[in-house]
Motif scaffolding. Structure first.
Motif, short mmCIF file in Angstrom:
data_model
loop_
_atom_site.label_atom_id
_atom_site.label_comp_id
_atom_site.label_asym_id
_atom_site.label_seq_id
_atom_site.Cartn_x
_atom_site.Cartn_y
_atom_site.Cartn_z
N LEU A 8 36.02 85.30 20.55
CA LEU A 8 35.74 84.44 19.40
C LEU A 8 36.99 83.75 18.86
CD1 LEU A 8 33.18 86.63 17.41
CD2 LEU A 8 32.72 84.57 18.73
N THR A 9 38.14 84.44 18.88
CA THR A 9 39.34 83.89 18.24
C THR A 9 40.40 83.40 19.23
OG1 THR A 9 40.54 86.01 18.17
CG2 THR A 9 38.99 85.54 16.36
N GLY A 10 40.35 83.89 20.46
CA GLY A 10 41.38 83.57 21.43
C GLY A 10 42.60 84.46 21.34
N HIS A 11 42.74 85.22 20.25
CA HIS A 11 43.87 86.12 20.08
C HIS A 11 43.68 87.36 20.95
CE1 HIS A 11 45.74 83.95 16.77
NE2 HIS A 11 44.58 83.89 16.14
N ASP A 12 44.78 87.86 21.49
CA ASP A 12 44.71 89.08 22.29
C ASP A 12 44.41 90.26 21.38
OD1 ASP A 12 46.36 91.61 23.47
OD2 ASP A 12 45.54 90.37 25.10
N ARG A 13 43.35 90.98 21.69
CA ARG A 13 42.89 92.09 20.84
C ARG A 13 43.95 93.17 20.70
NH1 ARG A 13 39.59 96.63 22.62
NH2 ARG A 13 38.47 97.60 20.87
N ALA A 14 44.56 93.58 21.81
CA ALA A 14 45.57 94.65 21.77
C ALA A 14 46.79 94.23 20.96
CB ALA A 14 45.96 95.05 23.19
N ASP A 15 47.25 92.99 21.15
CA ASP A 15 48.41 92.50 20.40
C ASP A 15 48.11 92.43 18.91
OD1 ASP A 15 49.91 92.26 22.67
OD2 ASP A 15 49.68 90.08 22.85
N PHE A 16 46.91 91.97 18.57
CA PHE A 16 46.53 91.85 17.16
C PHE A 16 46.52 93.22 16.50
CE2 PHE A 16 44.40 90.10 13.51
CZ PHE A 16 44.65 88.72 13.57
N MET A 17 45.97 94.22 17.19
CA MET A 17 45.95 95.57 16.64
C MET A 17 47.36 96.13 16.50
SD MET A 17 42.60 97.26 18.51
CE MET A 17 42.72 98.80 17.57
N ALA A 18 48.23 95.86 17.46
CA ALA A 18 49.59 96.39 17.43
C ALA A 18 50.41 95.77 16.31
CB ALA A 18 50.27 96.15 18.78
N GLN A 19 50.23 94.47 16.08
CA GLN A 19 51.02 93.78 15.06
C GLN A 19 50.43 93.94 13.66
OE1 GLN A 19 52.88 89.95 16.25
NE2 GLN A 19 51.55 90.10 18.05
N GLY A 20 49.14 94.20 13.59
CA GLY A 20 48.52 94.59 12.33
C GLY A 20 48.37 93.47 11.31
N MET A 21 48.29 93.91 10.04
CA MET A 21 47.97 93.00 8.95
C MET A 21 49.03 91.92 8.70
SD MET A 21 46.11 95.60 6.32
CE MET A 21 44.81 96.66 6.94
N PRO A 22 50.34 92.21 8.84
CA PRO A 22 51.31 91.13 8.67
C PRO A 22 51.04 89.95 9.60
CG PRO A 22 52.43 93.24 8.61
CD PRO A 22 51.01 93.52 9.02
N PHE A 23 50.63 90.24 10.84
CA PHE A 23 50.32 89.17 11.78
C PHE A 23 49.05 88.46 11.36
CE2 PHE A 23 48.44 87.69 15.87
CZ PHE A 23 49.42 86.76 16.18
N PHE A 24 48.08 89.21 10.88
CA PHE A 24 46.85 88.59 10.39
C PHE A 24 47.14 87.61 9.26
CE2 PHE A 24 43.97 88.99 6.70
CZ PHE A 24 42.93 88.18 7.14
N LEU A 25 48.00 88.00 8.32
CA LEU A 25 48.32 87.13 7.19
C LEU A 25 48.95 85.82 7.65
CD1 LEU A 25 49.65 89.69 4.56
CD2 LEU A 25 47.50 88.41 4.47
N GLN A 26 49.66 85.87 8.76
CA GLN A 26 50.26 84.65 9.30
C GLN A 26 49.20 83.69 9.84
OE1 GLN A 26 53.29 85.66 12.21
NE2 GLN A 26 54.10 87.30 10.91
N GLN A 27 48.02 84.21 10.11
CA GLN A 27 46.94 83.37 10.66
C GLN A 27 46.08 82.74 9.58
OE1 GLN A 27 47.71 83.15 13.82
NE2 GLN A 27 49.06 84.89 13.44
N VAL A 28 46.21 83.19 8.32
CA VAL A 28 45.44 82.60 7.23
C VAL A 28 46.06 81.25 6.87
CG1 VAL A 28 44.64 82.90 4.84
CG2 VAL A 28 44.81 84.88 6.36
N HIS A 29 45.21 80.27 6.64
CA HIS A 29 45.69 78.91 6.35
C HIS A 29 46.68 78.94 5.18
CE1 HIS A 29 45.69 74.63 5.39
NE2 HIS A 29 45.02 74.41 6.52
N PRO A 30 47.80 78.24 5.29
CA PRO A 30 48.81 78.28 4.21
C PRO A 30 48.30 77.78 2.87
CG PRO A 30 49.34 76.59 5.87
CD PRO A 30 48.25 77.45 6.44
N ASP A 31 47.28 76.92 2.87
CA ASP A 31 46.71 76.46 1.61
C ASP A 31 45.77 77.49 0.99
OD1 ASP A 31 48.06 74.09 1.94
OD2 ASP A 31 46.33 72.97 2.65
N ASP A 32 45.35 78.47 1.78
CA ASP A 32 44.38 79.47 1.31
C ASP A 32 45.02 80.80 0.96
OD1 ASP A 32 42.52 77.53 1.89
OD2 ASP A 32 41.60 78.58 3.57
N VAL A 33 46.14 81.14 1.61
CA VAL A 33 46.60 82.52 1.61
C VAL A 33 46.94 83.02 0.21
CG1 VAL A 33 49.00 81.91 2.17
CG2 VAL A 33 48.09 84.19 2.75
N GLN A 34 47.63 82.22 -0.61
CA GLN A 34 48.01 82.69 -1.94
C GLN A 34 46.81 82.79 -2.86
OE1 GLN A 34 50.89 84.00 -2.84
NE2 GLN A 34 51.65 83.64 -0.76
#
Length: 256
Positions: free
Chosen positions: A63-89
């Motif tokens: 669905l996302t194209g992101h590697d599942r294992a990498d996403f789990m390893a990098q965790g929430m900090p990596f997820f926050l980087q994927q949230v649109h910069p206009d939305d994140v704050q």
């Protein structure tokens, strides 16, 4: 993988999710899944103490194209980087507000019965952004009664056009149905801002196909009260019937 298979995989993990409240949350999520496009949802289990994902459903990469294992390893900090910069704050500020509400207004014994819902835009591996609607259901509370492990039911919804950031807190009632405790729009004014929490609950049940008597039973209100809510909804949204209501609000950023 269909949504039922995803749920079954969660129960096959070592995570302690075998509670009555959790299973009831899943029943309500399955209902919502009937209203969403097929193959548009994935599941997560996030641990805020470790900032990691304990689980991502196997269709995450599709669905996302992101590697599942990498996403789990990098965790929430990596997820926050994927949230649109206009939305994140806006999203983070709204999330803090929602957590504060839950801690102040929902008793500790009821917090596992809470469902929190937000929307934001998330970047796919392709670089394109997609609108996301996420329901978070708490699984574990810390010693202070704060939710620290939760299951996310994440739906891809749209092509990344800017949408108002909204947050909702709902609670499972004694009939196992959601009742809205709080709904806030953290962005610009919406068509649906004038609706009450109870009117939002009625709209959801109508969309699921319930008649007035069934809605009354599920929400512990009379059939006549349901009729009154329906009349008020039609008046506020300037619609002639409920199919028009559902089509109108879904096209303008309201989620069930």
């Amino acid at each position: 993988m269909d949504i039922l298979s995803q749920f079954q995989r969660i129960f096959e993990t070592d995570l302690e999710v075998h509670t009555d409240a959790f299973r009831t949350h899943l029943d309500r999520i399955r209902e919502t899944d009937q209203l969403t496009p097929p193959n548009s949802t994935f599941l997560t289990i996030a641990n805020t103490t470790t900032q990691k994902y304990d689980y991502l459903s196997e269709n995450f990469t599709i669905l996302t194209g992101h590697d599942r294992a990498d996403f789990m390893a990098q965790g929430m900090p990596f997820f926050l980087q994927q949230v649109h910069p206009d939305d994140v704050q806006i999203w983070l500020g709204g999330l803090a507000d929602i957590i504060s509400f839950v801690m102040q207004e929902v008793s500790p014994e009821n917090r596992l019965r809470v469902d929190v819902r937000f929307n934001f835009r998330m970047r796919m591996a392709s670089g394109e952004y997609v609108n996301i609607i996420e329901n978070q259901v708490p699984i574990h509370l810390d010693q202070y009664g704060k939710p620290v492990v939760g299951m996310g039911y994440v739906m891809l919804n749209g092509q990344g056009d800017p949408q108002p950031i909204q947050g909702t807190v709902r609670l499972l009632n004694d009939a196992g149905q959601y009742e809205t405790l709080l709904h806030k729009n953290y962005s610009q004014k919406l068509l649906t801002d004038g609706l009450t929490n109870r009117e939002r609950d009625v709209i959801r049940q109508v969309a699921l196909g319930d008649d007035n008597e069934t809605i009354g039973q599920k929400l512990f209100i009379s059939k006549e009260t349901v009729k009154t809510h329906r009349k008020n909804i039609l008046r506020k949204l300037q619609c002639d019937n409920f199919p028009e209501v559902i089509a109108k609000i879904m096209s303008r950023g309201f989620f069930l």
